[in-house]
Design a protein around this motif. Structure first.
Motif, short mmCIF file in Angstrom:
data_model
loop_
_atom_site.label_atom_id
_atom_site.label_comp_id
_atom_site.label_asym_id
_atom_site.label_seq_id
_atom_site.Cartn_x
_atom_site.Cartn_y
_atom_site.Cartn_z
N ALA A 199 0.84 -1.20 0.00
CA ALA A 199 0.00 0.00 0.00
C ALA A 199 0.87 1.24 0.00
O ALA A 199 1.88 1.31 0.72
CB ALA A 199 -0.92 -0.01 1.22
N ASN A 200 0.49 2.23 -0.80
CA ASN A 200 1.20 3.51 -0.89
C ASN A 200 0.26 4.66 -0.54
O ASN A 200 -0.95 4.57 -0.74
CB ASN A 200 1.74 3.72 -2.30
CG ASN A 200 2.68 2.62 -2.74
OD1 ASN A 200 3.62 2.27 -2.05
ND2 ASN A 200 2.38 2.03 -3.89
N GLY A 201 0.85 5.73 -0.04
CA GLY A 201 0.04 6.91 0.26
C GLY A 201 -0.52 6.94 1.65
O GLY A 201 -1.45 7.71 1.93
N ILE A 202 0.01 6.12 2.56
CA ILE A 202 -0.38 6.16 3.97
C ILE A 202 0.62 7.05 4.71
O ILE A 202 1.82 6.82 4.65
CB ILE A 202 -0.41 4.76 4.59
CG1 ILE A 202 -1.47 3.91 3.89
CG2 ILE A 202 -0.66 4.82 6.08
CD1 ILE A 202 -1.52 2.47 4.36
N ARG A 203 0.10 8.05 5.41
CA ARG A 203 0.96 9.07 6.01
C ARG A 203 0.89 9.03 7.53
O ARG A 203 -0.14 8.66 8.10
CB ARG A 203 0.59 10.45 5.47
CG ARG A 203 0.95 10.59 4.00
CD ARG A 203 0.33 11.79 3.33
NE ARG A 203 0.81 11.89 1.94
CZ ARG A 203 0.31 11.21 0.93
NH1 ARG A 203 -0.68 10.37 1.14
NH2 ARG A 203 0.80 11.34 -0.29
N ASN A 204 1.99 9.44 8.17
CA ASN A 204 2.03 9.46 9.63
C ASN A 204 1.51 10.80 10.15
O ASN A 204 1.06 11.65 9.39
CB ASN A 204 3.44 9.17 10.13
CG ASN A 204 4.47 10.20 9.66
OD1 ASN A 204 4.11 11.33 9.30
ND2 ASN A 204 5.74 9.84 9.67
N GLU A 205 1.61 10.99 11.45
CA GLU A 205 1.05 12.20 12.07
C GLU A 205 1.77 13.47 11.65
O GLU A 205 1.25 14.57 11.79
CB GLU A 205 1.10 12.05 13.59
CG GLU A 205 2.48 11.73 14.13
CD GLU A 205 2.44 11.32 15.59
OE1 GLU A 205 3.52 11.03 16.15
OE2 GLU A 205 1.35 11.27 16.16
N ASP A 206 2.98 13.35 11.09
CA ASP A 206 3.71 14.52 10.60
C ASP A 206 3.44 14.78 9.12
O ASP A 206 4.01 15.72 8.54
CB ASP A 206 5.21 14.32 10.81
CG ASP A 206 5.58 14.22 12.29
OD1 ASP A 206 4.94 14.92 13.09
OD2 ASP A 206 6.48 13.43 12.63
N GLY A 207 2.62 13.93 8.49
CA GLY A 207 2.31 14.10 7.07
C GLY A 207 3.29 13.41 6.15
O GLY A 207 3.18 13.52 4.92
N ASP A 208 4.27 12.68 6.71
CA ASP A 208 5.25 11.98 5.90
C ASP A 208 4.70 10.61 5.50
O ASP A 208 4.07 9.92 6.30
CB ASP A 208 6.56 11.79 6.67
CG ASP A 208 7.19 13.12 7.06
OD1 ASP A 208 7.08 14.07 6.26
OD2 ASP A 208 7.77 13.21 8.16
N GLU A 209 4.96 10.22 4.24
CA GLU A 209 4.47 8.93 3.77
C GLU A 209 5.26 7.79 4.39
O GLU A 209 6.48 7.82 4.47
CB GLU A 209 4.56 8.86 2.24
CG GLU A 209 3.98 7.57 1.67
CD GLU A 209 3.93 7.57 0.16
OE1 GLU A 209 3.66 6.50 -0.41
OE2 GLU A 209 4.16 8.64 -0.45
#
Length: 321
Positions: A199-209
């Motif tokens: 899966a691609n395009g999942i981001r963390n709480e800082d907005g980084d993928e």
């Protein structure tokens, strides 16, 4: 849709489906002041529209009287859950959690390629196997982040960018009527599925993928099997189901990810016909007392575990007609 026989052995089914969707949603946003006290609420309204064109082609080839080959190219659509689309905010003070809706969610679309081979036994039975590949866009996952002002965990459904799944499936079912005596009344069924996903395009709480993630909700190994017996008055079935652990919810990082642990269920049910109208039945479910278990990051770190014990049901059923 069109169905055409190209030769004595080969036929094709082709078509296109068009779906137009219009969504109107109403929700409530609860407002708190700086001290955390209730300060009123306001209704939030939103709407969205989209149209999907979904073509597909299916080929069927009769290799002989007992063997069939199938090849398919399809495009499919999965809409988000209705609740996820409502612009609401739910606050659980006991669990220190906030759940949000998301009116901007897009439907999940998938382009699928499937190849399947089927062999039919002379008596009742089937052996089949196949491989598949799915190219997925806008899959939905649950994003978890901590609210800085309250310390509560915020849960919200979001769209990922894209994902891919490939795998294989094999199944076997057969009535054992070639056996002597009462054994001919036995039947078996087995099914196993393997899949691998990215899966691609999942981001963390800082907005980084985040990289190297499985598609949430996809179990890499699944197995089902049953052994049954049936004659004119009596029938019984022992069923087993196994599913591997899978990623359930995404946290801000790998440490905070939640996984649904592997499960193995074993169930047994039986029926006895006293006469043409009256039947005695019984079932014993969850023989293994399989717990519902979530873990955080790694299997040794339990987040939640619930036991439901075995369940025995016995009764009489009377058919009026």
């Amino acid at each position: 849709m069109a169905n055409q026989k190209l030769s004595d052995k080969l036929s094709v089914l082709a078509g296109v489906r068009v779906e137009a969707t219009h969504i109107e949603s109403n929700g409530n946003e609860v407002i708190y002041d700086e001290e955390g006290d209730f300060d009123g609420s306001m209704q939030v309204n939103d709407q969205s529209n989209y149209t999907n064109v979904l073509p597909g082609v299916h080929f069927k080839y009769d290799l002989n009287d007992k063997t069939v080959l199938r090849l398919a190219w399809t495009n499919t659509l999965a809409r988000p859950n209705y609740l996820d689309l409502v612009p609401y905010q739910a606050i659980n003070n006991e669990d220190e959690e906030i759940t949000l809706g998301n009116t901007d969610l897009n439907p999940t679309t998938s382009m699928n390629f499937d190849f399947m081979a089927e062999y039919y036994f002379g008596s009742v039975g089937l052996l089949s196997g196949g491989v598949f590949y799915k190219d997925i866009n806008d899959f939905v996952y649950t994003y978890v982040v901590q609210d800085e002002s309250t310390g509560y965990d915020i849960y919200q459904p979001l769209n990922g960018d894209n994902a891919s799944i490939y795998g294989a499936e094999v199944s076997f079912q057969r009535q054992l009527n070639f056996l002597p005596g009462f054994a001919k009344n036995f039947s078996i069924y087995t099914n196993y599925t393997f899949l691998h996903s990215t899966a691609n395009g999942i981001r963390n709480e800082d907005g980084d993928e985040r990289g190297e993630l499985d598609l949430p909700g996809s179990s890499p190994n699944m197995f089902n099997a049953s052994l049954s017996y049936s004659d004119k008055k009596f029938s019984a079935r022992l069923s087993a189901n196994f599913s591997d652990a899978y990623l359930d919810e995404l946290g801000g990082n790998a440490f905070e990810d939640r996984y649904y642990d592997e499960q193995f269920f074993l169930d047994f049910n039986v029926n006895f016909s006293i006469n043409k109208n009256l039947t005695l039945y019984g079932s014993l479910n969850n023989i293994t007392n399989q717990p519902l278990r979530y873990y955080q990051g790694v299997s040794s770190r339990t987040m939640q575990m619930e036991f439901y014990e075995r369940r025995l049901t016995v009764g009489l059923k009377y058919d009026l007609y």
